[in-house]
Write an enzyme that holds these catalytic residues in place. Structure first.
Site, PDB file in Angstrom:
ATOM      1  N   LYS A 187       3.101  75.205  38.624  1.00 18.63           N
ATOM      2  CA  LYS A 187       3.616  74.389  39.737  1.00 18.63           C
ATOM      3  C   LYS A 187       3.928  72.985  39.251  1.00 18.63           C
ATOM      4  O   LYS A 187       3.041  72.199  38.966  1.00 18.63           O
ATOM      5  CB  LYS A 187       2.597  74.297  40.883  1.00 18.63           C
ATOM      6  CG  LYS A 187       3.262  73.719  42.134  1.00 18.63           C
ATOM      7  CD  LYS A 187       2.294  73.177  43.145  1.00 18.63           C
ATOM      8  CE  LYS A 187       1.877  71.773  42.895  1.00 18.63           C
ATOM      9  NZ  LYS A 187       2.948  70.754  42.932  1.00 18.63           N
ATOM     10  N   GLU A 262      -6.793  67.262  32.669  1.00 17.23           N
ATOM     11  CA  GLU A 262      -6.296  66.055  31.990  1.00 17.23           C
ATOM     12  C   GLU A 262      -6.034  65.046  33.097  1.00 17.23           C
ATOM     13  O   GLU A 262      -5.057  65.173  33.833  1.00 17.23           O
ATOM     14  CB  GLU A 262      -4.976  66.349  31.249  1.00 17.23           C
ATOM     15  CG  GLU A 262      -5.011  67.521  30.299  1.00 17.23           C
ATOM     16  CD  GLU A 262      -5.835  67.237  29.070  1.00 17.23           C
ATOM     17  OE1 GLU A 262      -6.212  66.085  28.830  1.00 17.23           O
ATOM     18  OE2 GLU A 262      -6.125  68.205  28.344  1.00 17.23           O
ATOM     19  N   CYS A 296      -0.634  58.421  31.463  1.00 11.99           N
ATOM     20  CA  CYS A 296      -2.094  58.396  31.573  1.00 11.99           C
ATOM     21  C   CYS A 296      -2.704  57.667  30.387  1.00 11.99           C
ATOM     22  O   CYS A 296      -3.781  57.106  30.495  1.00 11.99           O
ATOM     23  CB  CYS A 296      -2.602  59.825  31.635  1.00 11.99           C
ATOM     24  SG  CYS A 296      -1.900  60.834  30.336  1.00 11.99           S
ATOM     25  N   GLU A 396      -6.647  52.680  37.761  1.00 10.85           N
ATOM     26  CA  GLU A 396      -5.384  53.040  37.112  1.00 10.85           C
ATOM     27  C   GLU A 396      -4.215  52.643  38.018  1.00 10.85           C
ATOM     28  O   GLU A 396      -4.121  53.105  39.153  1.00 10.85           O
ATOM     29  CB  GLU A 396      -5.364  54.552  36.873  1.00 10.85           C
ATOM     30  CG  GLU A 396      -4.149  55.000  36.113  1.00 10.85           C
ATOM     31  CD  GLU A 396      -4.144  56.497  35.878  1.00 10.85           C
ATOM     32  OE1 GLU A 396      -4.377  57.249  36.821  1.00 10.85           O
ATOM     33  OE2 GLU A 396      -3.897  56.898  34.725  1.00 10.85           O
TER      34      GLU A 396
HETATM   35  P1  NAD Z   1      -1.642  64.021  41.595  1.00 17.00           P
HETATM   36  O1  NAD Z   1      -3.024  64.390  41.254  1.00 17.00           O
HETATM   37  O2  NAD Z   1      -1.377  63.502  42.959  1.00 17.00           O
HETATM   38  O3  NAD Z   1      -0.644  65.254  41.435  1.00 17.00           O
HETATM   39  C1  NAD Z   1      -0.547  65.986  40.255  1.00 17.00           C
HETATM   40  C2  NAD Z   1      -0.164  67.393  40.585  1.00 17.00           C
HETATM   41  O4  NAD Z   1      -1.197  67.965  41.374  1.00 17.00           O
HETATM   42  C3  NAD Z   1       1.119  67.529  41.400  1.00 17.00           C
HETATM   43  O5  NAD Z   1       1.810  68.686  40.973  1.00 17.00           O
HETATM   44  C4  NAD Z   1       0.600  67.730  42.805  1.00 17.00           C
HETATM   45  O6  NAD Z   1       1.498  68.447  43.609  1.00 17.00           O
HETATM   46  C5  NAD Z   1      -0.652  68.525  42.550  1.00 17.00           C
HETATM   47  N1  NAD Z   1      -1.676  68.447  43.599  1.00 17.00           N
HETATM   48  C6  NAD Z   1      -1.885  67.478  44.522  1.00 17.00           C
HETATM   49  N2  NAD Z   1      -2.914  67.801  45.324  1.00 17.00           N
HETATM   50  C7  NAD Z   1      -3.375  69.002  44.900  1.00 17.00           C
HETATM   51  C8  NAD Z   1      -4.443  69.841  45.305  1.00 17.00           C
HETATM   52  N3  NAD Z   1      -5.238  69.546  46.348  1.00 17.00           N
HETATM   53  N4  NAD Z   1      -4.657  70.981  44.626  1.00 17.00           N
HETATM   54  C9  NAD Z   1      -3.878  71.313  43.565  1.00 17.00           C
HETATM   55  N5  NAD Z   1      -2.855  70.567  43.151  1.00 17.00           N
HETATM   56  C10 NAD Z   1      -2.592  69.412  43.803  1.00 17.00           C
HETATM   57  O7  NAD Z   1      -1.214  63.032  40.474  1.00 17.00           O
HETATM   58  P2  NAD Z   1       0.142  62.270  40.364  1.00 17.00           P
HETATM   59  O8  NAD Z   1       0.027  61.046  41.181  1.00 17.00           O
HETATM   60  O9  NAD Z   1       1.256  63.201  40.587  1.00 17.00           O
HETATM   61  O10 NAD Z   1       0.157  61.921  38.807  1.00 17.00           O
HETATM   62  C11 NAD Z   1      -0.366  60.768  38.305  1.00 17.00           C
HETATM   63  C12 NAD Z   1      -1.754  61.006  37.775  1.00 17.00           C
HETATM   64  O11 NAD Z   1      -1.731  61.957  36.720  1.00 17.00           O
HETATM   65  C13 NAD Z   1      -2.330  59.756  37.166  1.00 17.00           C
HETATM   66  O12 NAD Z   1      -3.653  59.583  37.591  1.00 17.00           O
HETATM   67  C14 NAD Z   1      -2.307  60.028  35.676  1.00 17.00           C
HETATM   68  O13 NAD Z   1      -3.199  59.343  34.906  1.00 17.00           O
HETATM   69  C15 NAD Z   1      -2.513  61.476  35.621  1.00 17.00           C
HETATM   70  N6  NAD Z   1      -2.028  61.983  34.343  1.00 17.00           N
HETATM   71  C16 NAD Z   1      -2.935  62.437  33.417  1.00 17.00           C
HETATM   72  C17 NAD Z   1      -2.516  62.880  32.184  1.00 17.00           C
HETATM   73  C18 NAD Z   1      -3.479  63.381  31.131  1.00 17.00           C
HETATM   74  O14 NAD Z   1      -3.040  64.113  30.260  1.00 17.00           O
HETATM   75  N7  NAD Z   1      -4.728  63.048  31.172  1.00 17.00           N
HETATM   76  C19 NAD Z   1      -1.169  62.885  31.890  1.00 17.00           C
HETATM   77  C20 NAD Z   1      -0.277  62.411  32.859  1.00 17.00           C
HETATM   78  C21 NAD Z   1      -0.718  61.982  34.096  1.00 17.00           C
END
Ligand code: NAD
Length: 503
Positions: A187, A262, A296, A396
């Site tokens: 997804k 991650e 991230c 963050e």
């Molecule tokens: P998010 O957690 O809101 O969303 C990420 C994904 O999770 C999206 O596809 C979203 O649709 C899905 N999602 C949302 N709620 C969910 C739920 N209840 N159950 C399952 N899936 C769900 O994050 P974001 O705002 O889209 O992305 C930014 C975040 O991602 C930042 O905190 C960043 O640090 C992190 N990030 C981490 C890494 C890493 O490798 N550690 C890399 C890139 C981004």
């Protein structure tokens, strides 16, 4: 503008894919729901993309279950060959993929071309090559027995990725999972589904059997949550925020899924007074402003030795002010828009948070006007924090927003660097080898860069500690994450003494 007009305007040659990819076919969502995908440059609608609900996810899981026996038993080299063909196809379609990614995410086209697409091809190629090199073990056990350990795929794997690097992150997750013999229900983030649907098309062209890969754009709270809960999904691999990571762990408890997370970061980027300042200034700008800081592993806490802080900041701020902000499709653009308006406002909100806590705005801090006013743009922003415990030094921000902190010696530098709950990536700039290795050992982080920042490679483990999650992508670690050990005992010529003497 029609879809065809948009495509022509940004130089896309083939139609934008906007349906779910299930069982080898592009299909609408069963309930017909769609979600608009926007161009963050001006917030115009690029496409209406089918939005998967639980019933569509069920279809995808069933397709993956059907495909699993044949895919997992295929010779590893044959699985690898499909991934290698995919890598070639990604390169052959590089221009198209880069344009799509830039249109959907706001990445400057020059970055999509030079980084996102080549790194995506490199990832599929690395794991394509890895498929038949990842082997089991023979354990030297007691006399008369042979014990061998095979690595078996986990089964149907759910994967959920965020919007900051959609093309690359889908490869980091799908490539090792597929090489190891798993089937995937992926997804992408609801706001950036386009490049992963294009990859689905290329997967089919590469010869991926139906059902092995299913791509189901949809809302996180509905489709993502359902994947995390699904009883027939054996593992979930997630990249995203720490808050969502926690929800996923809870949702996965029903069938005790294997979980790989991650999550967020608050990278410390430490510049010592003996550093090569030119390299450190350039590297620190890359660390925070590449991809508008939406990484991230961004170096979002810039920690400067107090002796060099003023000179460093003068040069760093001058560089930040010179960064060319603009339409990602313009080849001259160095920084594009953030990926959504909602996120832009969140990032700008941190400028107010900084002011409230006594922070000093050194540069930027606004959404630019003029031609860029309708987009999700934020100027490169530098803020000096009052204390390392302030919110801007702990939370963050995930934007082109860097928090400056100063330190007087190595002890204080380490204490500040390790003072957040996160532990993803950190970097340091110094001329002293001994200090460099000591910090590499002591930093609370999954990755450390010395006289560099934000390097990644498909062979090098990627992941964090603490609130940044657990598990590793890339390299042999990724293959271990997507397999389970099976220990097989063979009695070769051992005499089994009777347990009960009468036998
Ligand atoms: P998010 O957690 O809101 O969303 C990420 C994904 O999770 C999206 O596809 C979203 O649709 C899905 N999602 C949302 N709620 C969910 C739920 N209840 N159950 C399952 N899936 C769900 O994050 P974001 O705002 O889209 O992305 C930014 C975040 O991602 C930042 O905190 C960043 O640090 C992190 N990030 C981490 C890494 C890493 O490798 N550690 C890399 C890139 C981004």
């Amino acid at each position: 503008m029609t879809l065809a007009d948009i495509q022509a305007a940004v130089g896309l040659r083939t139609p934008i894919r906007h349906q779910l990819f299930i069982d080898g076919r592009f299909v609408d969502a069963l309930d017909g729901q769609t979600l608009a995908t926007l161009n963050p440059h001006d917030n115009s609608v690029i496409a209406e993309v089918a939005m998967a609900g639980p019933a569509d996810i069920d279809l995808a899981v069933r397709a993956a279950q059907r495909a699993f026996p044949a895919w997992s038993r295929l010779a590893a080299a044959d699985r690898g060959r499909i991934l290698l063909r995919l890598a070639d196809l990604i390169e052959a379609n590089a221009e198209e993929l880069a344009r799509l990614e830039s249109l959907d995410t706001g990445h400057p086209l020059k970055d999509s071309l030079a980084l996102d697409v080549p790194r995506t091809a490199a990832c599929y190629r690395y794991f394509g090559g890895m498929a038949d090199k990842f082997q089991g073990d023979v354990v030297p056990v007691e006399a008369g027995f042979l014990n061998y350990v095979t690595r078996e795929p986990v089964g149907v794997v759910g994967q959920v990725v965020p919007w900051n690097f959609p093309l690359m992150f889908t490869s980091w997750k799908m490539a090792p999972a597929l090489a190891a013999g798993n089937c995937v229900v992926m997804k992408p983030a609801e706001i950036t589904p386009l490049s992963s649907l294009k990859i689905a098309e290329l997967m089919r062209e590469a010869g991926m059997p139906d059902g092995v890969v299913n791509i189901v754009p949809g809302l996180g709270s509905v489709a993502g949550q359902y994947i995390a809960e699904h009883p027939d999904i054996a593992k979930i691999a997630f990249t995203g925020s720490t808050a969502t990571g926690r929800r996923i762990v809870q949702a996965s408890a029903g069938n005790l899924k294997k979980v790989q997370l991650e999550l967020g970061g608050k990278g410390a980027n430490i510049v010592f007074d003996d550093a090569n300042l030119t390299a450190a200034v350039n590297g620190s700008a890359w660390a925070i402003f590449h991809n508008q800081g939406q990484a991230c592993i961004a170096g979002s806490r810039l920690m400067l030795h107090e002796r060099i802080a003023d000179e460093f900041l003068e040069r760093f701020a001058a560089l930040a002010r010179s960064i060319r902000l603009g339409n990602p499709m313009d080849p001259q653009t160095e920084m594009g828009p953030l990926t959504s308006l909602q996120h832009r406002d969140r990032v700008l909100g941190y400028v107010d948070v900084a002011r409230e806590q006594g922070g000093e705005l050194l540069s930027g801090g606004r959404a630019p006007g003029g031609d860029l006013a309708a987009g999700c743009y934020v100027e490169p922003t530098i803020v000096r924090a009052h204390s390392h415990t302030d919110r801007i030094a702990q939370e963050e921000v995930f934007g082109p927003f860097v928090t400056v902190l100063t330190f007087k010696d190595d002890t204080e530098a380490l204490q500040i660097a390790n003072s957040t709950d996160y532990g993803l990536g950190s970097g340091l700039w110094t001329g002293q080898l001994k200090r460099a290795h000591q910090f590499a050992r002591e930093l609370h982080a999954g990755m450390v860069w010395i006289n560099s920042y934000k390097r990644v490679n498909p062979g090098s483990p990627f992941g964090g500690v603490g609130q940044s999650g657990y598990g590793r992508e890339m390299g042999f670690d990724a293959m271990r994450e997507y397999t389970q050990a099976k220990s097989v005992w063979v009695n070769v010529d051992a005499q089994i003494a009777p347990w009960y003497p009468r036998a």
